[in-house]
Motif scaffolding. Structure first.
Motif, PDB file in Angstrom:
ATOM      1  N   VAL A 159     -57.735  24.161  -2.009  1.00  0.00           N
ATOM      2  CA  VAL A 159     -56.435  24.758  -2.318  1.00  0.00           C
ATOM      3  C   VAL A 159     -55.367  24.022  -1.533  1.00  0.00           C
ATOM      4  N   SER A 160     -54.350  23.556  -2.223  1.00  0.00           N
ATOM      5  CA  SER A 160     -53.224  22.915  -1.554  1.00  0.00           C
ATOM      6  C   SER A 160     -52.071  23.907  -1.427  1.00  0.00           C
ATOM      7  N   SER A 161     -51.614  24.107  -0.193  1.00  0.00           N
ATOM      8  CA  SER A 161     -50.481  25.009   0.051  1.00  0.00           C
ATOM      9  C   SER A 161     -49.249  24.239   0.528  1.00  0.00           C
ATOM     10  N   TYR A 162     -49.304  22.926   0.433  1.00  0.00           N
ATOM     11  CA  TYR A 162     -48.213  22.093   0.964  1.00  0.00           C
ATOM     12  C   TYR A 162     -46.876  22.463   0.322  1.00  0.00           C
ATOM     13  N   THR A 163     -46.815  22.409  -0.997  1.00  0.00           N
ATOM     14  CA  THR A 163     -45.548  22.660  -1.688  1.00  0.00           C
ATOM     15  C   THR A 163     -45.058  24.080  -1.458  1.00  0.00           C
ATOM     16  N   ALA A 164     -45.966  25.054  -1.528  1.00  0.00           N
ATOM     17  CA  ALA A 164     -45.569  26.456  -1.361  1.00  0.00           C
ATOM     18  C   ALA A 164     -45.041  26.719   0.044  1.00  0.00           C
ATOM     19  N   LEU A 165     -45.712  26.162   1.067  1.00  0.00           N
ATOM     20  CA  LEU A 165     -45.241  26.389   2.431  1.00  0.00           C
ATOM     21  C   LEU A 165     -43.933  25.644   2.692  1.00  0.00           C
ATOM     22  N   TYR A 166     -43.802  24.445   2.134  1.00  0.00           N
ATOM     23  CA  TYR A 166     -42.543  23.712   2.255  1.00  0.00           C
ATOM     24  C   TYR A 166     -41.404  24.542   1.654  1.00  0.00           C
ATOM     25  N   GLN A 167     -41.639  25.115   0.473  1.00  0.00           N
ATOM     26  CA  GLN A 167     -40.613  25.936  -0.171  1.00  0.00           C
ATOM     27  C   GLN A 167     -40.258  27.150   0.671  1.00  0.00           C
ATOM     28  N   GLY A 168     -41.253  27.725   1.329  1.00  0.00           N
ATOM     29  CA  GLY A 168     -40.998  28.881   2.180  1.00  0.00           C
ATOM     30  C   GLY A 168     -40.125  28.536   3.367  1.00  0.00           C
ATOM     31  N   THR A 315     -63.285  16.145  -7.008  1.00  0.00           N
ATOM     32  CA  THR A 315     -62.510  17.131  -6.252  1.00  0.00           C
ATOM     33  C   THR A 315     -61.516  17.811  -7.171  1.00  0.00           C
ATOM     34  N   THR A 316     -61.523  19.134  -7.162  1.00  0.00           N
ATOM     35  CA  THR A 316     -60.576  19.933  -7.930  1.00  0.00           C
ATOM     36  C   THR A 316     -59.573  20.552  -6.967  1.00  0.00           C
ATOM     37  N   VAL A 317     -58.291  20.325  -7.223  1.00  0.00           N
ATOM     38  CA  VAL A 317     -57.234  20.848  -6.352  1.00  0.00           C
ATOM     39  C   VAL A 317     -56.489  21.965  -7.073  1.00  0.00           C
TER      40      VAL A 317
END
Length: 334
Positions: A159-168, A315-317
Protein backbone atom coordinates in the motif's frame (compact mmCIF):
# COMPACT_ATOMS: atom_id res chain seq x y z
CA UNK A 1 -25.05 -42.39 10.81
CA UNK A 2 -22.76 -40.31 8.61
CA UNK A 3 -23.93 -39.98 5.02
CA UNK A 4 -21.39 -41.40 2.55
CA UNK A 5 -20.65 -40.59 -1.06
CA UNK A 6 -22.13 -43.98 -1.96
CA UNK A 7 -25.47 -42.83 -0.52
CA UNK A 8 -25.42 -39.74 -2.73
CA UNK A 9 -24.57 -41.84 -5.79
CA UNK A 10 -27.44 -44.23 -5.08
CA UNK A 11 -29.96 -41.44 -4.43
CA UNK A 12 -29.07 -39.59 -7.62
CA UNK A 13 -28.76 -42.72 -9.78
CA UNK A 14 -25.18 -42.13 -10.88
CA UNK A 15 -21.76 -43.58 -10.16
CA UNK A 16 -19.52 -42.63 -7.26
CA UNK A 17 -17.03 -41.20 -9.78
CA UNK A 18 -19.70 -38.87 -11.20
CA UNK A 19 -20.57 -37.59 -7.74
CA UNK A 20 -16.86 -36.95 -7.14
CA UNK A 21 -16.54 -35.03 -10.41
CA UNK A 22 -19.53 -32.85 -9.50
CA UNK A 23 -18.10 -32.06 -6.06
CA UNK A 24 -14.51 -31.46 -7.18
CA UNK A 25 -15.21 -30.00 -10.66
CA UNK A 26 -12.65 -32.40 -12.12
CA UNK A 27 -14.60 -33.37 -15.25
CA UNK A 28 -17.54 -32.07 -17.25
CA UNK A 29 -20.91 -33.36 -16.03
CA UNK A 30 -24.15 -32.42 -17.77
CA UNK A 31 -26.30 -29.78 -16.05
CA UNK A 32 -29.13 -32.30 -15.59
CA UNK A 33 -26.89 -34.82 -13.81
CA UNK A 34 -25.21 -32.09 -11.78
CA UNK A 35 -28.63 -30.91 -10.59
CA UNK A 36 -29.57 -34.45 -9.51
CA UNK A 37 -26.34 -34.89 -7.56
CA UNK A 38 -26.58 -31.48 -5.88
CA UNK A 39 -30.19 -32.13 -4.92
CA UNK A 40 -29.22 -35.48 -3.37
CA UNK A 41 -26.42 -33.78 -1.44
CA UNK A 42 -28.85 -31.21 -0.04
CA UNK A 43 -31.57 -33.72 0.85
CA UNK A 44 -29.18 -36.19 2.49
CA UNK A 45 -27.06 -33.51 4.16
CA UNK A 46 -23.86 -34.95 2.73
CA UNK A 47 -20.60 -33.25 3.72
CA UNK A 48 -17.48 -34.19 1.71
CA UNK A 49 -14.56 -35.53 3.71
CA UNK A 50 -12.17 -32.60 3.31
CA UNK A 51 -9.43 -34.33 5.29
CA UNK A 52 -9.41 -37.34 2.98
CA UNK A 53 -9.51 -35.16 -0.11
CA UNK A 54 -6.61 -33.03 1.09
CA UNK A 55 -4.67 -36.16 1.98
CA UNK A 56 -5.02 -37.47 -1.57
CA UNK A 57 -3.80 -34.12 -2.89
CA UNK A 58 -0.97 -33.96 -0.38
CA UNK A 59 -2.54 -30.95 1.38
CA UNK A 60 -3.14 -30.04 4.99
CA UNK A 61 -6.12 -27.70 4.61
CA UNK A 62 -4.13 -25.11 6.58
CA UNK A 63 -2.37 -21.89 5.63
CA UNK A 64 -0.26 -19.60 7.81
CA UNK A 65 0.11 -15.88 8.35
CA UNK A 66 3.25 -14.28 9.79
CA UNK A 67 2.29 -11.00 11.47
CA UNK A 68 4.75 -8.48 12.99
CA UNK A 69 2.28 -7.35 15.66
CA UNK A 70 -1.11 -8.98 16.20
CA UNK A 71 -2.19 -6.17 18.55
CA UNK A 72 -2.60 -3.69 15.68
CA UNK A 73 -6.17 -3.23 14.50
CA UNK A 74 -4.88 -3.33 10.94
CA UNK A 75 -3.58 -6.85 11.57
CA UNK A 76 -7.06 -7.84 12.74
CA UNK A 77 -8.59 -6.49 9.54
CA UNK A 78 -6.10 -8.44 7.44
CA UNK A 79 -6.71 -11.67 9.32
CA UNK A 80 -10.50 -11.28 9.11
CA UNK A 81 -10.40 -10.80 5.34
CA UNK A 82 -8.02 -13.73 4.84
CA UNK A 83 -10.30 -16.02 6.84
CA UNK A 84 -13.26 -14.96 4.68
CA UNK A 85 -11.31 -15.77 1.51
CA UNK A 86 -10.11 -19.16 2.77
CA UNK A 87 -13.38 -20.31 4.36
CA UNK A 88 -15.19 -21.33 1.13
CA UNK A 89 -12.17 -23.48 0.22
CA UNK A 90 -12.39 -25.20 3.64
CA UNK A 91 -8.94 -23.89 4.54
CA UNK A 92 -8.11 -22.77 8.07
CA UNK A 93 -5.69 -20.01 9.04
CA UNK A 94 -2.83 -20.29 11.54
CA UNK A 95 -1.40 -17.00 12.85
CA UNK A 96 2.12 -16.43 14.17
CA UNK A 97 3.30 -13.21 15.80
CA UNK A 98 6.91 -12.49 14.81
CA UNK A 99 7.25 -9.36 17.00
CA UNK A 100 9.19 -7.64 14.19
CA UNK A 101 12.20 -9.85 14.94
CA UNK A 102 13.94 -11.49 11.99
CA UNK A 103 15.09 -14.47 14.07
CA UNK A 104 11.53 -15.12 15.22
CA UNK A 105 10.25 -14.74 11.66
CA UNK A 106 12.77 -17.25 10.29
CA UNK A 107 12.03 -19.72 13.07
CA UNK A 108 8.27 -19.59 12.44
CA UNK A 109 8.73 -19.71 8.67
CA UNK A 110 10.96 -22.78 8.90
CA UNK A 111 8.44 -24.53 11.17
CA UNK A 112 5.30 -23.76 9.15
CA UNK A 113 6.88 -24.38 5.72
CA UNK A 114 8.26 -27.76 6.82
CA UNK A 115 4.94 -29.44 6.07
CA UNK A 116 2.49 -27.94 8.54
CA UNK A 117 0.73 -25.61 6.09
CA UNK A 118 -0.04 -25.44 2.38
CA UNK A 119 1.13 -21.83 2.02
CA UNK A 120 1.90 -18.58 3.81
CA UNK A 121 1.03 -14.90 3.74
CA UNK A 122 3.93 -12.92 5.22
CA UNK A 123 4.32 -9.40 6.56
CA UNK A 124 8.08 -9.62 6.67
CA UNK A 125 10.57 -7.69 8.78
CA UNK A 126 13.44 -8.64 6.48
CA UNK A 127 14.85 -6.51 3.67
CA UNK A 128 16.04 -9.16 1.20
CA UNK A 129 14.46 -12.44 0.15
CA UNK A 130 17.86 -14.12 0.44
CA UNK A 131 17.50 -13.87 4.22
CA UNK A 132 14.51 -16.20 4.03
CA UNK A 133 15.20 -18.34 0.95
CA UNK A 134 17.19 -21.10 2.76
CA UNK A 135 14.06 -21.96 4.76
CA UNK A 136 11.52 -21.97 1.90
CA UNK A 137 10.92 -25.21 -0.06
CA UNK A 138 10.94 -24.98 -3.83
CA UNK A 139 7.63 -23.72 -5.30
CA UNK A 140 6.15 -23.32 -1.84
CA UNK A 141 3.06 -21.05 -2.08
CA UNK A 142 3.87 -17.61 -0.63
CA UNK A 143 2.49 -14.09 -0.84
CA UNK A 144 4.24 -11.10 0.75
CA UNK A 145 2.30 -8.03 1.85
CA UNK A 146 3.11 -4.52 3.07
CA UNK A 147 6.89 -4.75 2.99
CA UNK A 148 8.60 -5.55 -0.35
CA UNK A 149 11.79 -7.60 -0.23
CA UNK A 150 14.67 -7.26 -2.67
CA UNK A 151 15.15 -10.20 -5.06
CA UNK A 152 11.76 -11.64 -4.16
CA UNK A 153 10.45 -14.25 -6.66
CA UNK A 154 6.96 -14.24 -5.17
CA UNK A 155 3.88 -12.00 -5.52
CA UNK A 156 3.97 -8.93 -3.27
CA UNK A 157 1.16 -6.51 -2.42
CA UNK A 158 1.94 -3.12 -0.92
CA UNK A 159 0.00 0.00 0.00
CA UNK A 160 1.38 3.38 -0.97
CA UNK A 161 0.35 6.28 1.27
CA UNK A 162 2.79 8.81 -0.17
CA UNK A 163 0.28 10.90 -2.12
CA UNK A 164 -2.42 10.76 0.57
CA UNK A 165 -0.05 11.80 3.36
CA UNK A 166 1.46 14.54 1.20
CA UNK A 167 -2.06 15.87 0.57
CA UNK A 168 -2.78 15.79 4.29
CA UNK A 169 0.33 17.80 5.18
CA UNK A 170 -0.39 20.16 2.29
CA UNK A 171 -3.91 20.69 3.65
CA UNK A 172 -2.49 21.57 7.08
CA UNK A 173 -0.18 24.12 5.45
CA UNK A 174 -3.06 25.67 3.55
CA UNK A 175 -4.98 25.99 6.82
CA UNK A 176 -2.14 28.21 8.02
CA UNK A 177 0.07 25.81 9.97
CA UNK A 178 3.78 26.49 9.53
CA UNK A 179 5.11 24.37 12.39
CA UNK A 180 3.96 20.85 11.61
CA UNK A 181 5.57 18.04 13.55
CA UNK A 182 5.91 14.46 12.40
CA UNK A 183 6.16 11.27 14.49
CA UNK A 184 7.83 8.39 12.65
CA UNK A 185 8.07 4.76 13.66
CA UNK A 186 10.58 2.14 12.45
CA UNK A 187 12.90 3.72 9.90
CA UNK A 188 13.81 0.35 8.35
CA UNK A 189 10.29 -0.47 7.07
CA UNK A 190 9.50 0.52 3.49
CA UNK A 191 6.12 2.12 4.16
CA UNK A 192 7.51 4.10 7.10
CA UNK A 193 10.31 5.48 4.92
CA UNK A 194 7.81 6.38 2.20
CA UNK A 195 5.55 8.27 4.61
CA UNK A 196 8.43 10.20 6.13
CA UNK A 197 9.57 11.12 2.62
CA UNK A 198 6.07 12.43 1.86
CA UNK A 199 6.10 14.67 4.95
CA UNK A 200 9.55 16.02 4.09
CA UNK A 201 8.54 16.65 0.49
CA UNK A 202 5.45 18.62 1.48
CA UNK A 203 7.20 20.95 3.94
CA UNK A 204 10.07 21.37 1.47
CA UNK A 205 7.77 22.17 -1.46
CA UNK A 206 6.08 24.89 0.61
CA UNK A 207 9.43 26.24 1.78
CA UNK A 208 8.83 25.77 5.49
CA UNK A 209 12.27 26.34 7.08
CA UNK A 210 12.22 23.55 9.65
CA UNK A 211 14.44 20.80 8.22
CA UNK A 212 14.21 17.72 10.43
CA UNK A 213 13.93 19.65 13.67
CA UNK A 214 10.23 18.78 14.06
CA UNK A 215 10.59 15.07 13.36
CA UNK A 216 10.41 12.68 16.34
CA UNK A 217 10.99 8.93 16.25
CA UNK A 218 8.74 6.63 18.22
CA UNK A 219 9.83 3.09 18.90
CA UNK A 220 8.29 0.68 21.39
CA UNK A 221 11.70 -0.26 22.82
CA UNK A 222 13.07 3.26 23.18
CA UNK A 223 10.65 6.16 23.01
CA UNK A 224 6.86 6.14 22.78
CA UNK A 225 4.62 8.34 20.66
CA UNK A 226 3.28 9.74 23.94
CA UNK A 227 6.75 11.10 24.80
CA UNK A 228 7.34 12.30 21.24
CA UNK A 229 4.12 14.32 21.33
CA UNK A 230 5.25 16.17 24.45
CA UNK A 231 8.63 16.93 22.89
CA UNK A 232 7.05 18.35 19.73
CA UNK A 233 4.59 20.49 21.68
CA UNK A 234 7.53 21.97 23.57
CA UNK A 235 8.79 23.08 20.15
CA UNK A 236 5.51 24.95 19.57
CA UNK A 237 4.05 22.78 16.84
CA UNK A 238 0.43 23.51 15.99
CA UNK A 239 -0.14 20.28 14.04
CA UNK A 240 1.27 16.76 14.04
CA UNK A 241 1.26 14.16 11.29
CA UNK A 242 1.92 10.54 12.27
CA UNK A 243 3.25 7.46 10.50
CA UNK A 244 0.51 5.02 11.52
CA UNK A 245 -2.57 4.55 13.66
CA UNK A 246 -0.71 3.15 16.66
CA UNK A 247 1.40 6.31 16.80
CA UNK A 248 -1.77 8.42 16.53
CA UNK A 249 -3.14 6.71 19.63
CA UNK A 250 -0.04 7.67 21.60
CA UNK A 251 -0.57 11.28 20.58
CA UNK A 252 -4.25 11.15 21.51
CA UNK A 253 -3.40 9.74 24.93
CA UNK A 254 -0.99 12.59 25.58
CA UNK A 255 -3.60 15.18 24.60
CA UNK A 256 -6.22 13.50 26.77
CA UNK A 257 -3.96 13.37 29.85
CA UNK A 258 -2.96 17.02 29.43
CA UNK A 259 -6.51 18.22 28.65
CA UNK A 260 -5.64 19.47 25.18
CA UNK A 261 -8.22 19.55 22.40
CA UNK A 262 -7.92 18.43 18.79
CA UNK A 263 -8.76 21.34 16.51
CA UNK A 264 -8.17 23.92 19.24
CA UNK A 265 -4.78 23.16 20.78
CA UNK A 266 -3.46 20.87 18.08
CA UNK A 267 -4.45 19.51 14.69
CA UNK A 268 -3.74 15.84 13.98
CA UNK A 269 -3.23 13.97 10.73
CA UNK A 270 -3.63 10.24 11.43
CA UNK A 271 -4.41 6.93 9.79
CA UNK A 272 -7.94 5.56 9.80
CA UNK A 273 -8.63 2.45 11.83
CA UNK A 274 -11.10 0.82 14.18
CA UNK A 275 -9.04 1.00 17.38
CA UNK A 276 -9.48 4.62 18.48
CA UNK A 277 -10.64 3.32 21.87
CA UNK A 278 -13.39 5.85 22.37
CA UNK A 279 -11.51 8.93 21.12
CA UNK A 280 -13.61 11.21 18.99
CA UNK A 281 -12.25 11.36 15.45
CA UNK A 282 -14.45 13.83 13.60
CA UNK A 283 -11.75 16.52 13.92
CA UNK A 284 -8.89 14.27 12.83
CA UNK A 285 -7.81 14.34 9.19
CA UNK A 286 -7.05 10.78 8.13
CA UNK A 287 -5.23 8.66 5.58
CA UNK A 288 -7.42 5.69 4.69
CA UNK A 289 -5.61 2.54 3.56
CA UNK A 290 -7.14 -0.17 1.30
CA UNK A 291 -6.19 -2.82 3.87
CA UNK A 292 -9.13 -5.13 3.32
CA UNK A 293 -8.74 -5.07 -0.45
CA UNK A 294 -5.04 -5.91 -0.10
CA UNK A 295 -5.83 -8.83 2.23
CA UNK A 296 -8.49 -10.23 -0.09
CA UNK A 297 -6.13 -10.07 -3.05
CA UNK A 298 -3.36 -11.74 -1.04
CA UNK A 299 -5.67 -14.58 -0.01
CA UNK A 300 -6.87 -15.13 -3.57
CA UNK A 301 -3.32 -15.14 -4.93
CA UNK A 302 -2.28 -17.69 -2.31
CA UNK A 303 -5.20 -19.96 -3.25
CA UNK A 304 -4.15 -19.73 -6.91
CA UNK A 305 -0.63 -20.80 -5.99
CA UNK A 306 -1.90 -23.72 -3.93
CA UNK A 307 -3.82 -24.94 -6.97
CA UNK A 308 -0.91 -24.25 -9.34
CA UNK A 309 2.36 -23.87 -7.39
CA UNK A 310 4.26 -21.82 -9.93
CA UNK A 311 4.87 -18.43 -8.30
CA UNK A 312 5.66 -15.40 -10.42
CA UNK A 313 7.41 -12.31 -9.15
CA UNK A 314 5.19 -9.26 -9.44
CA UNK A 315 4.33 -6.34 -7.18
CA UNK A 316 0.84 -4.89 -6.88
CA UNK A 317 0.60 -1.36 -5.48
CA UNK A 318 -2.64 -0.14 -3.92
CA UNK A 319 -3.08 3.51 -2.96
CA UNK A 320 -4.39 5.17 0.19
CA UNK A 321 -6.88 8.06 0.16
CA UNK A 322 -6.71 11.33 2.07
CA UNK A 323 -9.87 12.12 4.06
CA UNK A 324 -9.98 15.76 5.26
CA UNK A 325 -11.99 16.77 8.30
CA UNK A 326 -15.45 18.20 7.81
CA UNK A 327 -14.92 21.75 8.94
CA UNK A 328 -17.96 23.44 10.41
CA UNK A 329 -15.87 26.44 11.31
CA UNK A 330 -12.38 27.57 10.45
CA UNK A 331 -9.54 26.26 12.57
CA UNK A 332 -7.11 28.65 14.21
CA UNK A 333 -4.31 30.08 12.11
CA UNK A 334 -0.75 30.75 13.22
Amino acid sequence: MKVKITDVAKASGVSIATVSHVINHTRYVTPETTQKVEQAIRVLGYSPDITARNFKKGRKGLVGMLVPDVSYSRSSLILKQLEEVFAPAKIHLIVSNTKREMRQEIEQLRLLASGLVDGLVIQSSCTDYQQLSPYIPRDFPLVFIDHPLRNCPYPTLVVSSYTALYQGVEDLIRQGHTRIGYIADSVDIAYSIERLDAYRAAVRDYALPIGDSLIAYAHSKTKSAYVCTGELLEKNVTAIAVSNNAVALGTLRYLNVHHLQIGTDLQLLGFSGNDWYGYRTEKIAQVSQPTEEMARMAGQQLLEQIEDPKPQAHTTVLHSTYIPIKQEKEFFHV
